[in-house]
Design an enzyme around this catalytic site. Structure first.
Site, short mmCIF file in Angstrom:
data_model
loop_
_atom_site.label_atom_id
_atom_site.label_comp_id
_atom_site.label_asym_id
_atom_site.label_seq_id
_atom_site.Cartn_x
_atom_site.Cartn_y
_atom_site.Cartn_z
N LYS A 22 55.42 -38.47 -33.09
CA LYS A 22 55.95 -37.58 -31.83
C LYS A 22 54.48 -36.73 -31.64
CE LYS A 22 58.47 -33.82 -32.38
NZ LYS A 22 57.84 -32.46 -31.89
N ASN A 23 54.33 -35.83 -32.67
CA ASN A 23 53.26 -34.92 -32.30
C ASN A 23 51.95 -35.44 -32.26
OD1 ASN A 23 55.30 -32.86 -32.50
ND2 ASN A 23 55.06 -32.56 -34.66
N CYS A 116 61.09 -25.99 -29.86
CA CYS A 116 62.26 -25.46 -30.69
C CYS A 116 62.30 -24.05 -30.83
CB CYS A 116 62.46 -26.13 -32.00
SG CYS A 116 62.81 -27.83 -32.02
N ARG A 121 56.30 -18.11 -31.54
CA ARG A 121 55.57 -19.13 -31.38
C ARG A 121 54.38 -18.63 -30.16
NH1 ARG A 121 58.30 -24.98 -31.26
NH2 ARG A 121 56.35 -25.73 -32.03
N PRO A 122 53.72 -17.55 -30.40
CA PRO A 122 52.83 -17.25 -29.43
C PRO A 122 51.69 -18.18 -29.14
CG PRO A 122 52.28 -16.09 -31.46
CD PRO A 122 53.49 -16.94 -31.70
N ASP A 304 57.79 -29.05 -41.12
CA ASP A 304 58.88 -29.88 -40.43
C ASP A 304 59.97 -30.60 -41.25
OD1 ASP A 304 57.71 -28.98 -38.08
OD2 ASP A 304 56.40 -30.83 -37.95
N ARG A 396 65.22 -35.77 -29.36
CA ARG A 396 63.86 -35.31 -28.78
C ARG A 396 62.85 -35.98 -29.66
NH1 ARG A 396 62.85 -29.70 -29.31
NH2 ARG A 396 60.81 -30.68 -29.26
N1 EPU Z 1 50.54 -19.41 -33.97
C1 EPU Z 1 50.18 -18.04 -33.65
N2 EPU Z 1 49.35 -18.08 -32.42
C2 EPU Z 1 49.15 -19.05 -31.89
C3 EPU Z 1 49.44 -20.29 -32.46
C4 EPU Z 1 50.06 -20.51 -33.51
O1 EPU Z 1 50.67 -17.05 -34.20
O2 EPU Z 1 48.39 -19.01 -31.08
C5 EPU Z 1 51.64 -19.21 -35.25
C6 EPU Z 1 52.82 -19.76 -34.77
O3 EPU Z 1 53.94 -18.83 -34.36
C7 EPU Z 1 53.19 -20.47 -36.19
C8 EPU Z 1 51.93 -20.89 -36.85
O4 EPU Z 1 50.98 -20.20 -36.31
O5 EPU Z 1 53.78 -19.34 -37.03
C9 EPU Z 1 51.70 -22.44 -36.74
O6 EPU Z 1 51.78 -22.70 -35.55
P1 EPU Z 1 51.14 -24.13 -34.82
O7 EPU Z 1 50.26 -23.78 -33.76
O8 EPU Z 1 50.32 -24.79 -35.83
O9 EPU Z 1 52.28 -25.04 -34.37
P2 EPU Z 1 52.57 -25.81 -33.08
O10 EPU Z 1 51.19 -26.41 -32.65
O11 EPU Z 1 53.17 -25.17 -31.98
C10 EPU Z 1 52.88 -27.86 -34.15
C11 EPU Z 1 54.14 -29.11 -33.96
C12 EPU Z 1 55.35 -28.36 -34.96
C13 EPU Z 1 55.04 -28.26 -36.28
C14 EPU Z 1 53.74 -27.36 -36.14
C15 EPU Z 1 53.12 -27.06 -37.66
C16 EPU Z 1 53.68 -30.02 -32.12
C17 EPU Z 1 54.31 -30.43 -30.62
N3 EPU Z 1 54.37 -29.29 -32.92
O12 EPU Z 1 53.36 -26.98 -33.53
O13 EPU Z 1 56.53 -29.49 -34.83
O14 EPU Z 1 55.96 -27.41 -36.86
O15 EPU Z 1 52.62 -27.90 -35.50
O16 EPU Z 1 52.77 -28.33 -38.36
O17 EPU Z 1 52.84 -30.70 -32.53
C18 EPU Z 1 58.50 -30.17 -35.05
O18 EPU Z 1 57.87 -31.37 -35.02
O19 EPU Z 1 59.71 -30.25 -35.28
C19 EPU Z 1 57.81 -28.97 -34.88
C20 EPU Z 1 58.03 -28.11 -34.67
#
Ligand code: EPU
Length: 417
Positions: A22-23, A116, A121-122, A304, A396
């Protein structure tokens, strides 16, 4: 609305083949619009997050054909128009369109992405990367208008190794003038898959999979073909199902290296695993040692898989501790597990799980995608029948979960309500 009913206690055996990740797929599809040619992608999972991205492609006017796990995208003549909030909030990955459109057209208008509800998640790191490359960001009522006269390569130091910010920075930097460095980059296999995809189109990216990525901007990206990598979280989830109630359950079409943090914890608990080049076979065992787990970016223990493994920790002899370092609100499954008979306490970013506790079938909710996977695993071992509501969250992210579990012996039924 959909819910599933699972009658617990049925042994799982046979083979489960893992689908495309998915990701990875949710990043490759938006990335494809950077190409001026035709992009072909195979092994795309059939999940609702992909349907949502398809809707955005169609909205922008891309020519898309999708058959089974294969997609062909021609985005050479799309219209760069504002992406409305009702589409962007359907999933987190919608914001990969933010960077791809900015890279291609130097302008994008769209809303804050969804995803989710597991923490704030900023997206500050993504916006910071855009600004370093020369873009101007205006935010008004959740709407972002991002423009750049020119995109010029620069040095981006991420405050945390964010998966989304790393991918977004790559998607803009490939079309910027000169060289961009992303430091403290995320190292997840999904990042490598996006970089490989872009390089197949003609991008010049090195270092993906390490914390330092270098991108030499190019003017044009061509058509290409890629195959989505296997979903390591789906593989881990079925491996946990096998650990709970499997007899020679074989998880195939996977990359064992991608879930080494999980397999090492299973070994610590006492599981003998048969690990091949692209499969793992597992059976349940009687006495499992409690363990300590801390979620981290790759190659650490994946957040995850944190909620799914909690079920197994309720079946270990003694107290296990699980620390969630990535998201501040990813314990919503705990209340539902306790409702089924688990003994779990939450203190700050840790949960303390006292086992062994039998689990009893009842009605619970899938509050988010991985919490839903956790409830499915709990239901598979519970006494009696468990009803899981809000199962849309699970659909999803897990392709054909009902059919896959049924095929290895689970008694599971999907109901429309
Ligand atoms: N964060 C910030 N600022 C930012 C970006 C991230 O503070 O600008 C924080 C987030 O709030 C979080 C941490 O940094 O606490 C990590 O966030 P990251 O950006 O790595 O996560 P993401 O890209 O939003 C993806 C996956 C998630 C998975 C995470 C971590 C996708 C679409 N989503 O999210 O997948 O948990 O990486 O590996 O790729 C899931 O599949 O259930 C899922 C939530």
């Amino acid at each position: 609305m959909k819910r599933i009913k699972i009658e617990g206690g049925h042994i799982l055996s046979g083979e489960v083949a893992i689908s495309g990740a998915k990701n990875s797929a949710v990043a490759l599809i938006p990335a494809s619009i950077l190409s001026d040619g035709i992009v072909r992608i195979s092994n795309i999972p059939n999940i609702s997050d992909i349907d949502a991205l398809n809707e955005i492609l169609n909205y922008l006017g891309a020519k898309v054909s999708r058959e089974n796990d294969y997609m062909e995208i021609d985005a050479s003549k799309i219209e760069n128009k504002e992406i409305p909030e009702n589409i962007s909030k359907k999933l987190r990955a919608s914001y990969y369109f933010m960077s791809a459109l900015l890279g291609k057209y130097r302008k994008v208008e769209m809303y804050f992405p969804g995803g989710c509800s597991i923490g704030a998640r900023p997206i500050d790191q993504t916006l910071k990367a855009f600004e370093i490359l020369g873009a101007k960001v205006i935010e008004n009522n959740n709407k972002f208008t991002i423009t750049a006269e020119k995109l010029i390569g620069g040095n981006i130091y991420l405050d945390m190794p964010s998966v989304g910010a790393t991918i977004n920075a790559m998607l803009v930097a490939v079309k910027a003038e000169g060289t961009t460095m992303i430091e403290n980059a995320a190292k997840e296999p999904e990042i490598v898959s996006v970089a490989t995809f872009l390089n197949n189109m003609g991008a010049k990216i090195t270092g993906a999979g390490t914390s330092s990525i270098t991108i030499q901007g190019v003017q044009k990206l061509n058509g290409c073909f890629t195959e989505v990598i296997p979903d390591r979280i789906e593989a881990g989830t079925y491996l946990l199902a096998g650990a709970l109630i499997g007899e020679n359950l074989m998880i195939t079409n996977m990359i064992p290296k991608h879930i080494e943090a999980l397999t090492n914890k299973l070994k610590e608990m006492g599981y003998p695993l048969m690990i091949g080049s692209d499969f793992i076979t597992i059976s349940k065992i009687d006495h499992k040692k409690p363990v300590h787990i801390k979620t981290l970016g790759y190659p650490g223990f994946a957040t995850d898989l944190q909620q799914p493994i909690t079920v197994l920790l309720t079946q270990c002899d003694g107290e296990s501790v699980l620390e969630e370092t990535i998201y501040e609100n990813r314990f919503q499954n705990v209340e539902h597990l306790n409702h089924m008979g688990a003994n779990i306490q939450i203190k700050d970013r840790c949960i303390y799980i006292k086992g062994v506790t039998p689990l009893i079938g009842t009605e619970v909710e899938a509050t988010d995608l991985r919490a839903g996977a956790c409830m499915v695993l709990a239901a598979l071992i519970a006494n009696g029948t468990t009803t899981i509501t809000s199962i849309e969250h699970v659909l999803r992210g897990y392709e054909n979960i009902i059919e896959k579990l049924e095929s290895v012996g689970a008694k599971i039924e999907l109901e429309e309500i």
